[in-house]
Design a protein around this motif. Structure first.
Motif, PDB file in Angstrom:
ATOM      1  N   GLU A  25       0.799  -1.304   0.179  1.00 33.72           N
ATOM      2  CA  GLU A  25      -0.156   0.342  -0.228  1.00 33.72           C
ATOM      3  C   GLU A  25       0.792   1.339  -0.331  1.00 33.72           C
ATOM      4  N   PHE A  26       0.325   1.988  -0.832  1.00 28.92           N
ATOM      5  CA  PHE A  26       1.346   3.621  -1.079  1.00 28.92           C
ATOM      6  C   PHE A  26       0.167   4.313  -0.587  1.00 28.92           C
ATOM      7  N   SER A  27       0.821   5.389   0.298  1.00 30.35           N
ATOM      8  CA  SER A  27      -0.206   6.500   0.824  1.00 30.35           C
ATOM      9  C   SER A  27       0.101   7.560  -0.213  1.00 30.35           C
ATOM     10  N   ILE A  28      -0.710   7.892  -0.510  1.00 27.21           N
ATOM     11  CA  ILE A  28      -1.056   9.387  -1.894  1.00 27.21           C
ATOM     12  C   ILE A  28      -2.357   9.885  -1.542  1.00 27.21           C
ATOM     13  N   SER A  29      -1.981  11.629  -1.894  1.00 28.05           N
ATOM     14  CA  SER A  29      -3.090  12.156  -1.230  1.00 28.05           C
ATOM     15  C   SER A  29      -4.142  11.924  -2.273  1.00 28.05           C
ATOM     16  N   HIS A  30      -5.983  12.155  -1.947  1.00 27.71           N
ATOM     17  CA  HIS A  30      -6.617  12.324  -3.120  1.00 27.71           C
ATOM     18  C   HIS A  30      -6.170  13.164  -4.133  1.00 27.71           C
ATOM     19  N   PHE A  31      -5.949  14.509  -3.441  1.00 32.03           N
ATOM     20  CA  PHE A  31      -6.026  15.551  -4.593  1.00 32.03           C
ATOM     21  C   PHE A  31      -4.666  15.302  -5.619  1.00 32.03           C
ATOM     22  N   ALA A  32      -4.276  14.547  -5.211  1.00 32.05           N
ATOM     23  CA  ALA A  32      -3.599  14.614  -6.392  1.00 32.05           C
ATOM     24  C   ALA A  32      -3.835  13.902  -8.098  1.00 32.05           C
ATOM     25  N   TRP A  33      -4.675  13.216  -7.620  1.00 38.72           N
ATOM     26  CA  TRP A  33      -5.445  12.355  -8.834  1.00 38.72           C
ATOM     27  C   TRP A  33      -6.258  13.217  -9.441  1.00 38.72           C
ATOM     28  N   MET A  34      -6.709  12.800 -11.097  1.00 39.93           N
ATOM     29  CA  MET A  34      -7.103  13.685 -11.886  1.00 39.93           C
ATOM     30  C   MET A  34      -8.950  13.579 -11.313  1.00 39.93           C
ATOM     31  N   ASP A  35      -9.997  13.425 -10.478  1.00 38.03           N
ATOM     32  CA  ASP A  35     -11.031  13.179 -10.608  1.00 38.03           C
ATOM     33  C   ASP A  35     -11.787  13.037 -11.647  1.00 38.03           C
ATOM     34  N   ASP A  36     -11.949  11.882 -12.015  1.00 30.88           N
ATOM     35  CA  ASP A  36     -12.516  10.621 -13.624  1.00 30.88           C
ATOM     36  C   ASP A  36     -11.643  11.162 -14.694  1.00 30.88           C
ATOM     37  N   TYR A  37     -10.373  11.233 -14.331  1.00 33.43           N
ATOM     38  CA  TYR A  37      -9.492  10.434 -15.108  1.00 33.43           C
ATOM     39  C   TYR A  37      -8.333   9.919 -14.576  1.00 33.43           C
ATOM     40  N   GLU A  38      -8.466   9.772 -13.075  1.00 34.89           N
ATOM     41  CA  GLU A  38      -7.341   9.152 -12.730  1.00 34.89           C
ATOM     42  C   GLU A  38      -7.010   7.598 -13.961  1.00 34.89           C
ATOM     43  N   ASN A  39      -5.852   7.741 -13.899  1.00 37.66           N
ATOM     44  CA  ASN A  39      -5.010   6.866 -14.974  1.00 37.66           C
ATOM     45  C   ASN A  39      -3.764   6.048 -14.582  1.00 37.66           C
ATOM     46  N   ILE A  40      -3.338   4.593 -14.470  1.00 39.70           N
ATOM     47  CA  ILE A  40      -2.180   4.107 -13.793  1.00 39.70           C
ATOM     48  C   ILE A  40      -2.461   2.925 -15.440  1.00 39.70           C
ATOM     49  N   VAL A  41      -0.199   3.525 -15.691  1.00 40.55           N
ATOM     50  CA  VAL A  41      -0.260   2.283 -16.870  1.00 40.55           C
ATOM     51  C   VAL A  41       1.456   1.685 -16.598  1.00 40.55           C
ATOM     52  N   PRO A  42       0.784   0.502 -17.033  1.00 40.24           N
ATOM     53  CA  PRO A  42       1.911  -0.785 -17.343  1.00 40.24           C
ATOM     54  C   PRO A  42       2.925  -0.046 -17.913  1.00 40.24           C
ATOM     55  N   LEU A  43       3.914   0.190 -17.837  1.00 36.16           N
ATOM     56  CA  LEU A  43       4.849   1.114 -18.544  1.00 36.16           C
ATOM     57  C   LEU A  43       5.175  -0.349 -19.471  1.00 36.16           C
ATOM     58  N   ASP A  44       6.276  -1.369 -18.167  1.00 40.49           N
ATOM     59  CA  ASP A  44       6.839  -2.613 -18.898  1.00 40.49           C
ATOM     60  C   ASP A  44       6.971  -3.705 -17.442  1.00 40.49           C
ATOM     61  N   SER A  45       7.238  -4.546 -17.550  1.00 39.57           N
ATOM     62  CA  SER A  45       7.274  -4.921 -16.417  1.00 39.57           C
ATOM     63  C   SER A  45       8.465  -4.742 -15.200  1.00 39.57           C
ATOM     64  N   VAL A  46       8.640  -3.283 -15.423  1.00 39.99           N
ATOM     65  CA  VAL A  46       9.739  -3.251 -14.583  1.00 39.99           C
ATOM     66  C   VAL A  46       8.882  -1.721 -13.126  1.00 39.99           C
ATOM     67  N   TYR A  47       7.870  -0.910 -14.262  1.00 37.57           N
ATOM     68  CA  TYR A  47       7.352   0.501 -13.872  1.00 37.57           C
ATOM     69  C   TYR A  47       6.405   0.604 -13.807  1.00 37.57           C
ATOM     70  N   TYR A  48       5.587   0.450 -13.229  1.00 39.54           N
ATOM     71  CA  TYR A  48       3.828   1.895 -13.481  1.00 39.54           C
ATOM     72  C   TYR A  48       3.883   2.554 -13.252  1.00 39.54           C
ATOM     73  N   LEU A  49       3.428   3.919 -14.364  1.00 36.57           N
ATOM     74  CA  LEU A  49       2.997   5.123 -14.169  1.00 36.57           C
ATOM     75  C   LEU A  49       1.775   5.135 -13.419  1.00 36.57           C
ATOM     76  N   LEU A  50       1.899   6.543 -12.501  1.00 38.55           N
ATOM     77  CA  LEU A  50       0.746   7.114 -12.004  1.00 38.55           C
ATOM     78  C   LEU A  50       0.999   8.413 -12.701  1.00 38.55           C
ATOM     79  N   CYS A  51      -0.490   8.597 -13.217  1.00 39.93           N
ATOM     80  CA  CYS A  51      -1.078   9.638 -13.823  1.00 39.93           C
ATOM     81  C   CYS A  51      -1.607  10.690 -12.564  1.00 39.93           C
ATOM     82  N   PHE A  52      -0.952  12.051 -12.424  1.00 36.22           N
ATOM     83  CA  PHE A  52      -1.048  12.999 -11.626  1.00 36.22           C
ATOM     84  C   PHE A  52      -1.149  14.562 -12.125  1.00 36.22           C
ATOM     85  N   GLU A  53      -2.330  15.203 -11.582  1.00 30.61           N
ATOM     86  CA  GLU A  53      -2.801  16.483 -12.171  1.00 30.61           C
ATOM     87  C   GLU A  53      -1.410  17.423 -12.336  1.00 30.61           C
TER      88      GLU A  53
END
Length: 927
Positions: free
Chosen positions: A556-584
């Motif tokens: 589990e990772f603590s991330i602020s509610h306000f960091a995400w884009m409301d209704d447009y949250e996105n987490i992308v598996p870039l490859d087998s090494v990284y996940y990319l988290l899209c913030f505002e």
């Protein structure tokens, strides 16, 4: 787009422009080459004290952080700050902790230490009274060093050694700065004279260090196996090794020379952190290469670093001239932000031909990935505008754009595929190879691969014009559409893919609930993203992220509610090494290889129940706990009225804003949703045994706090025993009272029956008496009649006898005339005598008197009692008169003449003193 990072309270994801050289890649894998570690800001508004923080340290037992602040001693338990003031409210200039947990502080004319009392609250014990001399009150203690068996308090002109309970003054070699401990050896600079080492309570000069006398030494750190790395205020870095002093000319040294080094710190991985007066903080390697640089423009609260401290997890805490910052080098998430707004807000990302492509609201940007330096982003010409989707299909990069759908070539060309606005989501259909389905602003579009293998627009699906933001196909081949505003559709397309043959609307994707159950995830979930190797990423409503694997691993990772884009949250598996988290305003990379370490660490970490407040009006109590061991030994038994409780909890050693889930066993069945709220209140708890449980991650260790609330006195065992006895008494008493009532009732009934019987008896008696009276009356009448008859018989008898006597006398006369006189006269006399005796015999009188008394009871007694001198003849005459007999009848009864009767009447009247006019017969009848 909303400016998320301006709204985050208490922490911020900072951009740190990284200047790297060749050996940067030797850093740990989590230190990505162009991303910054997580940094959290603690402004003075949060810790509620003054700006300056002169010294920092951490308690290795409790994990609490302590800061020497201008207002006092600050204590941070991972959730809350608390301020302790010195006796005279002096500024606290220095703080240090010994292995026994004593917290030593120094200020103006004051040294001493803090220790928790039985209630867990810090209390201060001053050592100033043990220092002789009158000059100490003017000394300000700027530095405290904990030795193996001593504590060294230091001002700029005087040192004090506290050992075995005694304080002694140490003679310093002139005006000095700070004493530094390196490998259990202790060094300080004498201004103008070089370095000295503290040996057996005395300072010994280090050879060949005189060149340092012209500057101010602000850091002495270990270098290599035996050497020293020396940071100076305005001359950069020096290395002292094997008795020789040399100056470093590396970039880090030049940076520190320019911006004035103020503090230095050796990190756990061999790197160094330096705080400056003018330009924030830098991180270097052992060669002096500058790795990280961060200042106020890039995220620190202030450019002047007054103190540095390393916590137990390898994170750096910086005490600033205005606030406190924490830099989480050990935290896996690494951040990139765009403070200048060049890139805009990222909505999607993809790796394509070793480039990282970002789709933002400004267009499509790319940079080399990984890069060997500061990332340089390039705009794909023609892509300006809102980008929604980046998808790689069969080696082709397709872009869903506000202006339509485009293909990006490896040479960053921009080719239009379809001009229908709003290409939100493009996904290949596994059930229909060679076809892809796209959701747009106004419906669904179908793409197909042409004979050359290129994807081209084919047609739009007719009869459907809803805005579809997301398209996906499940493992069974079922197509799902997420409406832009209203739930989810499951659809079936016709065989020619030109229309929808079946459409079913549902409020939410049903398989998400199944995933939550499969992975054992509780609480409210905002979105679920699929990851690598069946990993699932659960985005909670509060903004925190849970990564779960099928084998049970959870991180589990603590991330602020306000960091995400409301209704447009996105987490992308870039490859087998990284996940990319899209913030505002930026993005973060999460390395998958560190998920296991995070999971293991979270499973072993436990939150601390920091305080229990028992609210009971004016009798409220507080229990403060500083460690799990102290908490485990405490299991309170509370009174019945102490049933209003407030629990405060924290996670020591945590930089990230912690999340908590809790429940009260004995009251709650389910855990609460994870929340940053670090307290829970329970009011009006019923008597019983409870256990408060709190956790900081779903799979983490649970901290338990058992307690008992006694029942009120009227519900205690003794009370119940008393109730039992009282009940038994009441039952016995009730039985007794019932018996008494029954007995009383029976007595009453008996009495009533007896009264009734008595009444009946009385009635019967009266009836009997009446009967007897009537009988007596009849008897009296009968007796009277009998008496009258007797009397009359007597009268008739006497009358007869008188007649006989007369006849006899006549006979006597005749006999005397005819026979012998003597003989006849004797017989006749004998006959007369016999007759006389029967005419008035005493026996007849007794019989008469007896019957008279029965009829006229007490007549003779009353007569004799009232009149003295009455003779038996008077009594007999009175009786005859009461019977209303005439004188003639009385004469016959008495065998006397009527004249004699009158004479007797006369005598009787005299004796009775009757007046002349009174009738004797009436008097006797009325007497």
């Amino acid at each position: 787009m909303p400016r998320c990072f301006q709204r985050i309270k208490g922490f911020i994801h900072l951009p740190i422009w990284l200047l790297l050289v060749s050996d940067l890649m030797s850093a740990p894998t989590s230190q990505n080459p162009f991303l910054a570690p997580y940094i959290r800001n603690f402004p003075k508004q949060e810790y509620q004290a003054y700006n300056q923080n002169w010294s920092l340290c951490q308690d290795k037992v409790t994990g609490f952080l302590y800061a020497a602040n201008s207002k006092g001693l600050l204590e941070y338990d991972g959730t809350r700050w608390q301020t302790y003031r010195l006796p005279k409210r002096q500024i606290v200039r220095s703080v240090a902790i010994d292995p026994q947990g004593r917290i030593y502080t120094g200020g103006l004319g004051e040294i001493g230490y803090w220790q928790p009392n039985a209630a867990g609250v810090l209390h201060y014990r001053s050592l100033s009274g043990r220092i002789p001399g009158k000059l100490f009150p003017k000394e300000e203690i700027w530095n405290i060093v904990i030795g193996a068996d001593f504590v060294f308090f230091q001002s700029f002109s005087t040192g004090f050694l506290y050992r075995n309970g005694r304080v002694s003054e140490v003679r310093l070699p002139g005006n000095v700065l700070f004493l530094y401990g390196v490998r259990n050896r202790y060094y300080l600079q004498s201004i103008g004279n070089g370095l000295y080492e503290l040996v057996n309570g005395k300072f010994v000069s280090l050879p060949n260090t005189e060149p340092l006398g012209s500057t101010a030494v602000h850091a002495i750190l270990p270098y290599g196996l035996k050497g020293l790395l020396i940071g100076t205020r305005d001359h950069g870095l020096f290395i002292y090794e094997n008795g020789r002093l040399s100056r470093s000319n590396h970039p880090a040294s030049q940076f520190l020379q320019r911006y004035q080094c103020n503090k230095g710190l050796a990190l756990s991985d061999g790197r160094y952190a330096f705080g400056t007066i003018l330009n924030g903080m830098i991180v270097t390697d052992t060669t002096g290469t500058l790795l990280y640089s961060v200042n106020q423009r890039q995220g620190l609260q202030n450019n002047t670093v007054l103190s540095l401290a390393l916590d137990l997890k390898g994170n750096v805490w910086a005490g600033l001239d205005d606030g406190i910052d924490a830099i989480a080098f050990s935290y896996p998430l690494k951040y990139f932000t765009d403070p200048n707004g060049q890139l805009g807000t990222p909505y999607d990302a993809v790796l394509y031909h070793k480039k990282l492509y970002l789709g933002t609201n400004h267009g499509v940007y790319w940079c080399d990935f990984p890069t060997s330096g500061v990332p340089v982003y390039h705009l794909v010409e023609g892509s300006q505008g809102q980008v929604w989707d980046l998808t790689v299909l069969d080696g082709q990069l397709l872009c869903g754009h506000n202006a339509g759908t485009f293909r990006i070539t490896p040479a960053d060309g921009w080719e239009s595929l379809f001009t229908q606005t709003g290409g939100w989501s493009l996904r290949a259909l596994s059930s229909q190879p060679g076809f892809a389905l796209q959701g747009t602003y106004t419906g669904l579009c179908v793409y197909r691969r042409d004979p050359n293998g290129k994807w081209q627009f084919s047609h739009s699906i007719t009869g459907f014009s809803e805005p579809i933001r997301q398209v996906w196909e499940d493992a069974e081949g079922q197509i799902w559409l997420r409406h832009a505003h209203n739930g989810v559709y499951s659809v079936q397309l016709s065989a020619d893919l030109r229309k929808i043959s079946h459409l079913n609307w549902v409020a939410s994707y049903s398989q998400e609930a199944g995933l939550k159950k499969q992975f054992g995830v509780s609480g409210s979930i905002r979105r679920i993203f699929g990851g690598w190797n069946d990993e699932q990423l659960f985005l909670r409503q509060d903004g925190s992220l849970l990564v779960a694997k099928p084998d049970g691993l959870k991180a589990e990772f603590s991330i602020s509610h306000f960091a995400w884009m409301d209704d447009y949250e996105n987490i992308v598996p870039l490859d087998s090494v990284y996940y990319l988290l899209c913030f505002e305003k930026g993005y973060a990379l999460l390395p998958r290889q560190e998920l296991s370490a995070v999971s293991n660490q979270q499973q072993t970490s436990k939150p601390l129940i920091r305080q229990l407040a028992v609210l009971n009006g004016n009798d409220s109590r507080n229990f403060t706990f500083r460690s799990a061991s102290f908490l485990a030994s405490f299991s309170p038994v509370l009174k019945a009225r102490e049933n209003h409780l407030v629990f405060h909890f924290s996670t020591p050693e945590s930089i990230q804003e912690p999340l908590f889930s809790y429940r009260l066993a004995g009251l709650d069945e389910d855990w609460s949703d994870f929340s940053p709220l670090a307290e829970k209140e329970y009011a009006s708890l019923r008597p019983g045994t409870y256990e408060f449980q709190v956790r900081s991650t779903s799979e983490g260790s649970v901290t338990s706090f058992p307690f008992e609330i006694l029942p009120p006195w009227y519900q205690s065992v003794w009370a119940y025993l008393t109730y039992f006895l009282i009940g038994c008494g009441l039952i016995g008493g009730s039985f007794y009272v019932h018996r008494r009532q029954v007995a009383t009732h029976q007595t009453k009934v008996r009495q009533q029956m007896e009264d009734k019987l008595a009444r009946e008896q009385e009635k019967h008696r009266q009836q009997l008496m009446q009967v007897q009276k009537e009988k007596l009356e009849q008897d009296v009448i009968g007796k009277s009649e009998e008496l009258a008859n007797t009397t009359m018989n007597l009268i008739h008898k006497n009358d007869l006898l008188l007649k006989l006597k007369g006849e006899v006398e006549k006979l006597k006369d005749e006999v005397q005339q005819r026979q012998t006189i003597d003989q006849a006269t004797g017989h006749i006399n004998q006959l007369v005598k016999l007759i006389d005796s029967n005419i008035s015999s005493r026996h007849d009188w007794k019989v008469f008197e007896k019957n008279f008394n029965k009829v006229h009871e007490q007549f003779f007694k009353r007569l004799l009692s009232q009149y003295d001198g009455l003779t038996p003849d008077d009594m007999r005459l009175a009786a005859y008169l009461r019977m209303n007999l005439s004188s003639k009848e009385v004469a016959k009864l008495l065998n006397i003449t009527v004249r004699s009767v009158e004479l007797k009447r006369y005598r009787l009247r005299k004796r009775l003193n009757l007046p002349q006019e009174a009738n004797l017969n009436e008097f006797m009848m009325a007497f």
